[in-house]
Write an enzyme that holds these catalytic residues in place. Structure first.
Site, PDB file in Angstrom:
ATOM      1  N   LYS A  19      -4.621   8.026  -8.510  1.00  0.00           N
ATOM      2  CA  LYS A  19      -4.123   6.878  -8.946  1.00  0.00           C
ATOM      3  C   LYS A  19      -3.363   7.047 -10.456  1.00  0.00           C
ATOM      4  O   LYS A  19      -2.431   6.533 -10.815  1.00  0.00           O
ATOM      5  CB  LYS A  19      -5.385   5.700  -9.363  1.00  0.00           C
ATOM      6  CG  LYS A  19      -6.084   5.655  -7.994  1.00  0.00           C
ATOM      7  CD  LYS A  19      -7.215   4.632  -8.178  1.00  0.00           C
ATOM      8  CE  LYS A  19      -8.346   5.029  -9.176  1.00  0.00           C
ATOM      9  NZ  LYS A  19      -9.134   6.435  -8.308  1.00  0.00           N
ATOM     10  N   ARG A  94     -13.309  -2.797  -8.804  1.00  0.00           N
ATOM     11  CA  ARG A  94     -13.748  -1.775  -7.807  1.00  0.00           C
ATOM     12  C   ARG A  94     -15.117  -2.478  -7.081  1.00  0.00           C
ATOM     13  O   ARG A  94     -15.645  -1.709  -6.309  1.00  0.00           O
ATOM     14  CB  ARG A  94     -14.667  -0.939  -8.645  1.00  0.00           C
ATOM     15  CG  ARG A  94     -13.503   0.187  -9.086  1.00  0.00           C
ATOM     16  CD  ARG A  94     -14.281   1.384  -9.433  1.00  0.00           C
ATOM     17  NE  ARG A  94     -13.281   2.064 -10.727  1.00  0.00           N
ATOM     18  CZ  ARG A  94     -13.116   3.344 -10.859  1.00  0.00           C
ATOM     19  NH1 ARG A  94     -13.881   4.081 -10.424  1.00  0.00           N
ATOM     20  NH2 ARG A  94     -12.347   3.587 -11.636  1.00  0.00           N
ATOM     21  N   ARG A 133      -9.552  19.509 -11.461  1.00  0.00           N
ATOM     22  CA  ARG A 133      -9.201  18.853 -12.576  1.00  0.00           C
ATOM     23  C   ARG A 133      -9.325  19.141 -13.957  1.00  0.00           C
ATOM     24  O   ARG A 133     -10.501  19.295 -14.127  1.00  0.00           O
ATOM     25  CB  ARG A 133      -9.340  17.003 -12.163  1.00  0.00           C
ATOM     26  CG  ARG A 133      -8.649  16.382 -13.249  1.00  0.00           C
ATOM     27  CD  ARG A 133      -8.614  14.977 -12.947  1.00  0.00           C
ATOM     28  NE  ARG A 133     -10.104  14.459 -12.746  1.00  0.00           N
ATOM     29  CZ  ARG A 133     -10.251  13.124 -12.554  1.00  0.00           C
ATOM     30  NH1 ARG A 133      -9.182  12.314 -12.476  1.00  0.00           N
ATOM     31  NH2 ARG A 133     -11.424  12.616 -12.403  1.00  0.00           N
ATOM     32  N   ARG A 166     -13.947  16.937 -17.109  1.00  0.00           N
ATOM     33  CA  ARG A 166     -14.838  15.834 -16.978  1.00  0.00           C
ATOM     34  C   ARG A 166     -16.413  16.025 -16.692  1.00  0.00           C
ATOM     35  O   ARG A 166     -16.334  16.471 -15.481  1.00  0.00           O
ATOM     36  CB  ARG A 166     -14.129  14.491 -16.452  1.00  0.00           C
ATOM     37  CG  ARG A 166     -13.125  13.612 -17.385  1.00  0.00           C
ATOM     38  CD  ARG A 166     -12.359  12.893 -16.569  1.00  0.00           C
ATOM     39  NE  ARG A 166     -13.184  11.918 -15.498  1.00  0.00           N
ATOM     40  CZ  ARG A 166     -12.499  10.986 -14.717  1.00  0.00           C
ATOM     41  NH1 ARG A 166     -11.276  10.782 -14.855  1.00  0.00           N
ATOM     42  NH2 ARG A 166     -13.204  10.190 -14.290  1.00  0.00           N
ATOM     43  N   ARG A 177     -19.885   9.322  -6.976  1.00  0.00           N
ATOM     44  CA  ARG A 177     -18.599   8.578  -7.038  1.00  0.00           C
ATOM     45  C   ARG A 177     -17.920   8.125  -5.607  1.00  0.00           C
ATOM     46  O   ARG A 177     -17.592   7.014  -5.469  1.00  0.00           O
ATOM     47  CB  ARG A 177     -17.576   9.237  -7.975  1.00  0.00           C
ATOM     48  CG  ARG A 177     -18.227   9.013  -9.293  1.00  0.00           C
ATOM     49  CD  ARG A 177     -17.307  10.099 -10.302  1.00  0.00           C
ATOM     50  NE  ARG A 177     -15.854  10.021 -10.294  1.00  0.00           N
ATOM     51  CZ  ARG A 177     -15.142  10.715 -10.645  1.00  0.00           C
ATOM     52  NH1 ARG A 177     -15.620  12.105 -11.041  1.00  0.00           N
ATOM     53  NH2 ARG A 177     -13.878  10.508 -10.776  1.00  0.00           N
TER      54      ARG A 177
HETATM   55  P1  AP5 Z   1      -6.034  11.861 -10.584  1.00  0.00           P
HETATM   56  O1  AP5 Z   1      -4.542  11.271 -10.729  1.00  0.00           O
HETATM   57  O2  AP5 Z   1      -6.575  12.168 -11.873  1.00  0.00           O
HETATM   58  O3  AP5 Z   1      -7.064  10.883  -9.712  1.00  0.00           O
HETATM   59  P2  AP5 Z   1      -7.624   9.546 -10.047  1.00  0.00           P
HETATM   60  O4  AP5 Z   1      -7.416   8.657  -8.808  1.00  0.00           O
HETATM   61  O5  AP5 Z   1      -6.820   8.900 -10.977  1.00  0.00           O
HETATM   62  O6  AP5 Z   1      -8.955   9.985 -10.069  1.00  0.00           O
HETATM   63  P3  AP5 Z   1     -10.140   9.372 -11.236  1.00  0.00           P
HETATM   64  O7  AP5 Z   1     -11.251  10.398 -10.961  1.00  0.00           O
HETATM   65  O8  AP5 Z   1      -9.624   9.315 -12.669  1.00  0.00           O
HETATM   66  O9  AP5 Z   1     -10.586   8.042 -10.652  1.00  0.00           O
HETATM   67  P4  AP5 Z   1     -12.012   7.475 -10.824  1.00  0.00           P
HETATM   68  O10 AP5 Z   1     -11.649   6.159 -10.272  1.00  0.00           O
HETATM   69  O11 AP5 Z   1     -13.145   8.130 -10.179  1.00  0.00           O
HETATM   70  O12 AP5 Z   1     -12.225   7.461 -12.183  1.00  0.00           O
HETATM   71  P5  AP5 Z   1     -11.996   6.680 -13.580  1.00  0.00           P
HETATM   72  O13 AP5 Z   1     -11.410   7.486 -14.719  1.00  0.00           O
HETATM   73  O14 AP5 Z   1     -11.306   5.397 -13.155  1.00  0.00           O
HETATM   74  O15 AP5 Z   1      -5.842  13.194  -9.617  1.00  0.00           O
HETATM   75  C1  AP5 Z   1      -7.100  13.944  -9.557  1.00  0.00           C
HETATM   76  C2  AP5 Z   1      -6.539  15.367  -9.557  1.00  0.00           C
HETATM   77  O16 AP5 Z   1      -5.882  15.629  -8.409  1.00  0.00           O
HETATM   78  C3  AP5 Z   1      -5.849  15.985 -10.738  1.00  0.00           C
HETATM   79  O17 AP5 Z   1      -6.245  17.142 -11.059  1.00  0.00           O
HETATM   80  C4  AP5 Z   1      -4.622  15.769  -9.859  1.00  0.00           C
HETATM   81  O18 AP5 Z   1      -3.799  16.551 -10.803  1.00  0.00           O
HETATM   82  C5  AP5 Z   1      -4.489  16.051  -8.500  1.00  0.00           C
HETATM   83  N1  AP5 Z   1      -3.630  15.239  -7.857  1.00  0.00           N
HETATM   84  C6  AP5 Z   1      -3.029  14.281  -7.797  1.00  0.00           C
HETATM   85  N2  AP5 Z   1      -2.456  13.785  -6.910  1.00  0.00           N
HETATM   86  C7  AP5 Z   1      -2.300  14.897  -6.031  1.00  0.00           C
HETATM   87  C8  AP5 Z   1      -1.431  15.411  -4.976  1.00  0.00           C
HETATM   88  N3  AP5 Z   1      -0.872  14.549  -4.162  1.00  0.00           N
HETATM   89  N4  AP5 Z   1      -1.615  16.630  -4.488  1.00  0.00           N
HETATM   90  C9  AP5 Z   1      -2.448  17.613  -5.159  1.00  0.00           C
HETATM   91  N5  AP5 Z   1      -3.307  17.279  -6.076  1.00  0.00           N
HETATM   92  C10 AP5 Z   1      -3.152  15.963  -6.696  1.00  0.00           C
HETATM   93  O19 AP5 Z   1     -13.477   6.079 -13.802  1.00  0.00           O
HETATM   94  C11 AP5 Z   1     -14.225   6.868 -14.257  1.00  0.00           C
HETATM   95  C12 AP5 Z   1     -15.621   6.131 -14.329  1.00  0.00           C
HETATM   96  O20 AP5 Z   1     -15.775   5.017 -15.253  1.00  0.00           O
HETATM   97  C13 AP5 Z   1     -16.270   5.408 -12.976  1.00  0.00           C
HETATM   98  O21 AP5 Z   1     -17.076   6.601 -12.539  1.00  0.00           O
HETATM   99  C14 AP5 Z   1     -17.161   4.190 -13.685  1.00  0.00           C
HETATM  100  O22 AP5 Z   1     -18.360   5.107 -14.285  1.00  0.00           O
HETATM  101  C15 AP5 Z   1     -16.440   3.722 -14.811  1.00  0.00           C
HETATM  102  N6  AP5 Z   1     -15.475   2.650 -14.342  1.00  0.00           N
HETATM  103  C16 AP5 Z   1     -14.103   2.877 -14.460  1.00  0.00           C
HETATM  104  N7  AP5 Z   1     -13.535   1.645 -13.840  1.00  0.00           N
HETATM  105  C17 AP5 Z   1     -14.798   0.861 -13.484  1.00  0.00           C
HETATM  106  C18 AP5 Z   1     -14.745  -0.515 -12.887  1.00  0.00           C
HETATM  107  N8  AP5 Z   1     -13.715  -1.164 -12.741  1.00  0.00           N
HETATM  108  N9  AP5 Z   1     -16.088  -0.803 -12.643  1.00  0.00           N
HETATM  109  C19 AP5 Z   1     -17.069   0.004 -13.218  1.00  0.00           C
HETATM  110  N10 AP5 Z   1     -17.090   0.933 -13.579  1.00  0.00           N
HETATM  111  C20 AP5 Z   1     -15.768   1.653 -13.849  1.00  0.00           C
END
Ligand code: AP5
Length: 228
Positions: A19, A94, A133, A166, A177
């Site tokens: 994402k 979410r 990552r 992270r 997760r």
């Molecule tokens: P990346 O682009 O970083 O993936 P992402 O989908 O953004 O993953 P996140 O881990 O950031 O999502 P998340 O939803 O768990 O965490 P968030 O920060 O929102 O890509 C991942 C890796 O793959 C990278 O190394 C990249 O280079 C690689 N990659 C990407 N595309 C690729 C491809 N096509 N091929 C190969 N490699 C590739 O949330 C963190 C925490 O915050 C949550 O766990 C929760 O505690 C809290 N939180 C956030 N939002 C909420 C909410 N709405 N409600 C409640 N708690 C929340």
């Protein structure tokens, strides 16, 4: 606001689905701010706010931060002047509770959801992506040790700050997760699917191919923003 033009585009996908990686391109195409709830929460943690201190334990375990806190944070962000033409929402909603709160907020502004972009990636691939990552402490750019040629001194190619792993990218938190995503966020997809808003894109392909598919969807769904 309330002009009738306010709409949001959603990026939905499991942890590690890409994402954040894709949102960088999508936000440039749409010319609207990228609002990632994970980034906002990490910013609160860095600043040591009450929200950041409360969120820390939930995030490090891989749990969701309580709905009421996240909903308030997002609504505050939507009030900012740069969000007047809408935003790209990444990682929100979410849960069904969050989706319903967003519906209420958008309808009060005479707006709605333009499209929900769903990045579909199998769980085994997610684990590999998250374990490799690295994230910049400064500008929050993300990299993967197998995809990017990273400097040996562990600094960010963009801004020179330190790259870190992270805490929630450690194996036990990743499994949690993904399980929470399947349980809590699948109903959110169904919520938007029933309105014909979900556009599934195969996220298990090279970054550029995914980007190109996303841009095709956006040209169809939000042509006004893409053209401007
Ligand atoms: P990346 O682009 O970083 O993936 P992402 O989908 O953004 O993953 P996140 O881990 O950031 O999502 P998340 O939803 O768990 O965490 P968030 O920060 O929102 O890509 C991942 C890796 O793959 C990278 O190394 C990249 O280079 C690689 N990659 C990407 N595309 C690729 C491809 N096509 N091929 C190969 N490699 C590739 O949330 C963190 C925490 O915050 C949550 O766990 C929760 O505690 C809290 N939180 C956030 N939002 C909420 C909410 N709405 N409600 C409640 N708690 C929340």
């Amino acid at each position: 606001m309330g002009s009738g033009k306010f709409s949001v585009t959603l990026m939905i996908g499991a942890p590690g689905a890409g994402k954040g990686t894709q949102a960088r391109y999508v936000r440039e195409t749409l010319g609207i701010p990228h609002v990632a709830t994970g980034d906002l929460l990490r910013e609160h943690r860095r600043r040591g706010t009450v929200l950041g201190r409360t969120a820390r334990a939930y995030m490090d375990r891989g749990d969701l931060v309580p709905d009421d806190l996240v909903v308030k944070m997002v609504i505050d962000r939507l009030e900012q002047p740069d969000a007047a033409n809408g935003v790209l929402l990444d990682g929100f909603p979410r849960t069904l509770t969050q989706a319903q709160a967003l519906d209420v907020e958008l309808s009060a502004r005479g707006g709605g959801v333009a499209a929900a972009l769903f990045l579909d990636v199998p769980p085994g691939v997610l684990v590999r992506r998250l374990s490799g990552r690295r994230m910049c402490d400064g500008c929050q750019s993300t990299y993967h040790v197998d995809l990017h040629d990273l400097p040996a001194d562990g600094t960010c190619p963009e801004c020179g700050e330190h790259l870190v792993q992270r805490r929630d990218d450690q194996r036990s938190a990743v499994a949690r997760r993904i399980a929470i995503y399947l349980d809590q966020t699948t109903p959110v997809l169904d919520h938007y699917r029933s309105r014909g808003l979900v556009h599934r894109v195969d996220g298990n392909r090279p970054v550029e191919q995914i980007r190109s598919d996303l841009l095709c969807v956006l040209r169809r769904r939000v042509p006004a923003l893409v053209a401007s």
